[in-house]
Design a protein around this motif. Structure first.
Motif, PDB file in Angstrom:
ATOM      1  N   UNK A  59     -30.653 -34.692  25.948  1.00  0.00           N
ATOM      2  CA  UNK A  59     -30.464 -34.851  24.503  1.00  0.00           C
ATOM      3  C   UNK A  59     -29.922 -33.562  23.883  1.00  0.00           C
ATOM      4  N   UNK A  60     -30.446 -32.428  24.315  1.00  0.00           N
ATOM      5  CA  UNK A  60     -29.969 -31.155  23.787  1.00  0.00           C
ATOM      6  C   UNK A  60     -28.496 -30.938  24.130  1.00  0.00           C
ATOM      7  N   UNK A  61     -28.123 -31.294  25.355  1.00  0.00           N
ATOM      8  CA  UNK A  61     -26.716 -31.161  25.764  1.00  0.00           C
ATOM      9  C   UNK A  61     -25.832 -32.049  24.898  1.00  0.00           C
ATOM     10  N   UNK A  62     -26.283 -33.287  24.662  1.00  0.00           N
ATOM     11  CA  UNK A  62     -25.519 -34.217  23.832  1.00  0.00           C
ATOM     12  C   UNK A  62     -25.316 -33.658  22.429  1.00  0.00           C
ATOM     13  N   UNK A  63     -26.389 -33.087  21.848  1.00  0.00           N
ATOM     14  CA  UNK A  63     -26.302 -32.558  20.490  1.00  0.00           C
ATOM     15  C   UNK A  63     -25.328 -31.390  20.401  1.00  0.00           C
ATOM     16  N   UNK A  64     -25.355 -30.513  21.393  1.00  0.00           N
ATOM     17  CA  UNK A  64     -24.465 -29.353  21.383  1.00  0.00           C
ATOM     18  C   UNK A  64     -23.007 -29.796  21.486  1.00  0.00           C
ATOM     19  N   UNK A  65     -22.741 -30.747  22.363  1.00  0.00           N
ATOM     20  CA  UNK A  65     -21.367 -31.210  22.541  1.00  0.00           C
ATOM     21  C   UNK A  65     -20.859 -31.946  21.305  1.00  0.00           C
ATOM     22  N   UNK A  66     -21.751 -32.659  20.624  1.00  0.00           N
ATOM     23  CA  UNK A  66     -21.354 -33.377  19.409  1.00  0.00           C
ATOM     24  C   UNK A  66     -20.992 -32.414  18.291  1.00  0.00           C
ATOM     25  N   UNK A  67     -21.760 -31.327  18.181  1.00  0.00           N
ATOM     26  CA  UNK A  67     -21.589 -30.408  17.046  1.00  0.00           C
ATOM     27  C   UNK A  67     -20.888 -29.113  17.428  1.00  0.00           C
ATOM     28  N   UNK A  68     -20.496 -29.004  18.709  1.00  0.00           N
ATOM     29  CA  UNK A  68     -19.831 -27.807  19.209  1.00  0.00           C
ATOM     30  C   UNK A  68     -20.684 -26.568  18.949  1.00  0.00           C
ATOM     31  N   UNK A  69     -21.962 -26.693  19.233  1.00  0.00           N
ATOM     32  CA  UNK A  69     -22.865 -25.554  19.084  1.00  0.00           C
ATOM     33  C   UNK A  69     -24.224 -25.997  18.592  1.00  0.00           C
ATOM     34  N   UNK A  70     -25.192 -25.074  18.557  1.00  0.00           N
ATOM     35  CA  UNK A  70     -26.515 -25.383  18.047  1.00  0.00           C
ATOM     36  C   UNK A  70     -26.433 -25.582  16.541  1.00  0.00           C
ATOM     37  N   UNK A  71     -27.195 -26.496  16.050  1.00  0.00           N
ATOM     38  CA  UNK A  71     -27.151 -26.779  14.619  1.00  0.00           C
ATOM     39  C   UNK A  71     -28.573 -26.903  14.088  1.00  0.00           C
ATOM     40  N   UNK A  72     -28.696 -27.084  12.799  1.00  0.00           N
ATOM     41  CA  UNK A  72     -30.013 -27.174  12.167  1.00  0.00           C
ATOM     42  C   UNK A  72     -30.633 -28.532  12.469  1.00  0.00           C
ATOM     43  N   UNK A  73     -31.838 -28.503  13.017  1.00  0.00           N
ATOM     44  CA  UNK A  73     -32.601 -29.726  13.206  1.00  0.00           C
ATOM     45  C   UNK A  73     -33.615 -29.821  12.087  1.00  0.00           C
ATOM     46  N   UNK A  74     -33.701 -30.971  11.499  1.00  0.00           N
ATOM     47  CA  UNK A  74     -34.555 -31.150  10.324  1.00  0.00           C
ATOM     48  C   UNK A  74     -35.968 -30.622  10.559  1.00  0.00           C
TER      49      UNK A  74
END
Length: 605
Positions: A517-532
């Motif tokens: 899931x973390x890999x998917x999120x990084x690839x979607x946003x091209x980097x770490x982003x704010x998680x609610x």
């Protein structure tokens, strides 16, 4: 059955060069001991060695006889002995045969080849034994073993226990060297993401080696790299695997890409070893599928095969000749493989369709969702009282990890020790050391922990990176975290396993692996982003690195430090098909629930 990749998916690099490099270096080391010699090989190196250099290759380079290291007196008439071993003190002590030969007036030549590297502690043992000057030592830098077109293994199962439980960081340099070798052939990388303390150390070790080495301009074959510690996500390996390849590993044990099917599968009195990779067309179609879909595919495959055989009827001599020369051999091979996988599926069905397994899955899913906890505890207590093998008590570890009340912990611990013995007090200490034993305090929520952890984030004098995501695991509510990241899909929605909509299909729609899931999120946003609501925790836990600008590429390297499961590999393949990526999995070992729990046991238990 098998899902085809997108047309725009990139081609994977050719990893056969890694085998050639390893083989050439081994041959060079053997030739440094000219003439006939006997080779002693450590047991867990036998299978990897066979994938690199078979017996005939070794014979061509004057290896006379092969022996397996069995910690017994050495029986060899050769004047030259070569030992191919891991850098383990126990094995080095076994080489005391040198002193025995000297006492008997036998003068031979001895060579020890350590793989993947030589440790100072091993040389110290040789010195203590009084044989340091009588043996020559060397390193076989055998770091990367390609098991398939997208799987590379370091074959270091001890990495997990040594690093995460014992705090022994000797394998960090090995991980950095493995990454350096990969980078020197297939790099440069465009971005590197690290998740975990060990990942940071491996990254730093690799960067040091890159600076020391010679830089050559090359065409990059891999874009983004993820380094992930196993203790980032303990839930995934603790869950029962239900994809075909994972089940085969759980039941038959896949070793170095090979599995041995017994008489219950082969329908004969013989066992057969089968290489499981993408070259096996039948296996390649079903390896990533949920087990409930496999029988339907195999039945259809059998009908298609029979139709292909039936084409022979009515052929003239010329057509028959063409059929025999071009198709028959392939059909027979496919028929043999189909029979084996049908036999394996039937054997697994007998073991996994029992009521116990269905209840096990239900218990795991309930623990992940946080429902029916009393029923889950009853299931665990029943299995403890029946003295079911402690290697099969994954729900107990899963419950410990997702957070339990002190009264439940005391009760379960007392029952466990009464059933399996007080020696397992050390097992509980190991669970706590790893962060797998989490006593949830009443009323403590994720929000409370955020405020505590946020103070650490803002304290710039802290200096050192903490144990990354394991800090989160040890101190927070897993279920709150899983809700925030949508790791557990809504249970009121029907999940069609024949047409999976996300990576949760690998656990029957119950859970998406946190690592994936973390890999998917990084690839979607091209980097770490704010998680609610948990931004602070992610800033503390995850280190992001970016360097060497290059064109965006869709070939992703994921390096698991401490092992990964076949379920995670299947999930990444699914993600790659959906998003047009190709994933390469580089892991220190292939793990599963039994191996993970076994690593937590004290050595004498």
């Amino acid at each position: 059955m098998a899902h085809s990749a997108r047309r725009d998916s990139p081609e994977l690099p050719d990893f056969s060069v890694l085998k050639r490099l390893a083989r050439d270096q081994l041959i060079y080391l053997l030739e440094q001991l000219p003439g006939k010699k006997d080779l002693f090989i450590e047991a867990d190196l036998m299978s990897p060695l066979d994938r690199i250099a078979n017996v005939s290759t070794l014979k061509q380079h004057e290896v006379d006889k092969l022996y397996k290291v069995e910690y017994k007196p050495v029986v060899s008439t050769s004047d030259q002995l070569c030992f191919l071993i891991r850098p383990r003190i126990q094995t080095v002590k076994w080489v005391y045969v040198v002193n025995a030969d000297k006492a008997a007036g036998k003068f031979k030549r001895y060579k020890i080849i350590f793989t993947p590297q030589k440790f100072y502690a091993c040389e110290t043992v040789l010195e203590e034994q009084g044989i340091f000057g009588d043996v020559s030592t060397d390193e076989w830098a055998f770091y990367l073993l390609p098991l398939d077109e997208d799987i590379i293994n370091l074959e270091l199962p001890e990495f997990f226990r040594d690093n995460f439980l014992e705090g022994d960081q000797r394998w960090v340099r090995t991980g950095g060297s493995a990454l350096h070798l990969f980078h020197s052939i297939y790099g440069p990388f465009s971005k590197v993401y690290g998740i975990g303390r060990c990942s940071k150390m491996v990254y730093e070790s690799w960067r040091e080696q890159v600076k020391e080495g010679e830089q050559k301009a090359r065409q990059a074959e891999v874009g983004t790299v993820f380094l992930i510690d196993r203790d980032v996500d303990f839930v995934t390996p603790l869950c029962s695997q239900v994809v075909y390849e994972g089940l085969v590993d759980d039941i038959f044990r896949i070793k170095c890409g090979c599995v041995e099917f017994g008489p219950d599968v082969t329908s004969s009195d013989k066992s057969i070893k089968v290489m499981l990779n993408s070259q096996d067309k039948v296996f390649n179609e079903i390896r990533n599928e949920h087990f409930s879909n496999v029988f339907g595919f195999l039945s259809q495959k059998a009908r298609n095969l029979q139709t292909a055989y039936d084409k022979r009827r009515g052929m003239d001599i010329k057509q028959m000749k063409t059929f025999v020369s071009e198709e028959l051999k392939g059909l027979k091979q496919e028929h043999r493989l189909l029979s084996l996988h049908i036999g394996a599926s039937e054997s697994m069905m007998k073991k996994k369709t029992k009521q116990d397994f269905q209840e096990l899955l239900k218990t795991e899913h309930s623990l992940l969702e946080g429902f029916e906890i009393r029923e889950c505890i009853s299931f665990i207590e029943e299995h403890i009282n029946r003295q079911v093998s402690y290697l099969k008590l994954c729900p107990l570890s899963l419950y410990f990890f997702t957070g339990l009340l002190p009264k439940d912990y005391r009760s379960l611990k007392a029952q466990y020790l009464q059933s399996y013995g007080v020696d397992h007090l050390l097992t509980f200490a190991n669970l706590k050391q790893l962060g797998l034993l989490v006593e949830q305090q009443p009323g403590e929520t994720l929000t409370v922990m955020e405020s505590k952890m946020g103070k650490l984030v803002n304290d710039k004098t802290a200096g050192k990176l903490t144990d990354a995501f394991s800090s989160l695991a040890k101190k927070s509510n897993f279920r709150a975290l899983s809700r925030r990241l949508s790791l557990v899909p809504k249970s009121d929605e029907e999940y069609d396993l024949r047409v999976p909509r996300d990576m949760a299909y690998i656990f029957s729609g119950a859970y998406i692996p946190l690592s994936c899931k973390l890999i998917e999120q990084v690839l979607e946003r091209d980097g770490w982003t704010v998680y609610n609501g948990i931004n602070h925790l992610f800033q503390l836990a995850i280190l992001t690195m970016s360097f060497i600008a290059s064109d965006a590429q869709r070939i992703i390297l994921v390096m698991f430090l401490g092992g990964c499961t076949f379920s995670e590999i299947s999930a990444l393949r699914f993600l790659g098909r959906e998003r047009g990526y190709k994933f390469i999995v580089l892991t220190t070992a292939i793990t599963n629930s039994a191996r993970l729990i076994e690593a937590m046991l004290d050595n004498h238990v």
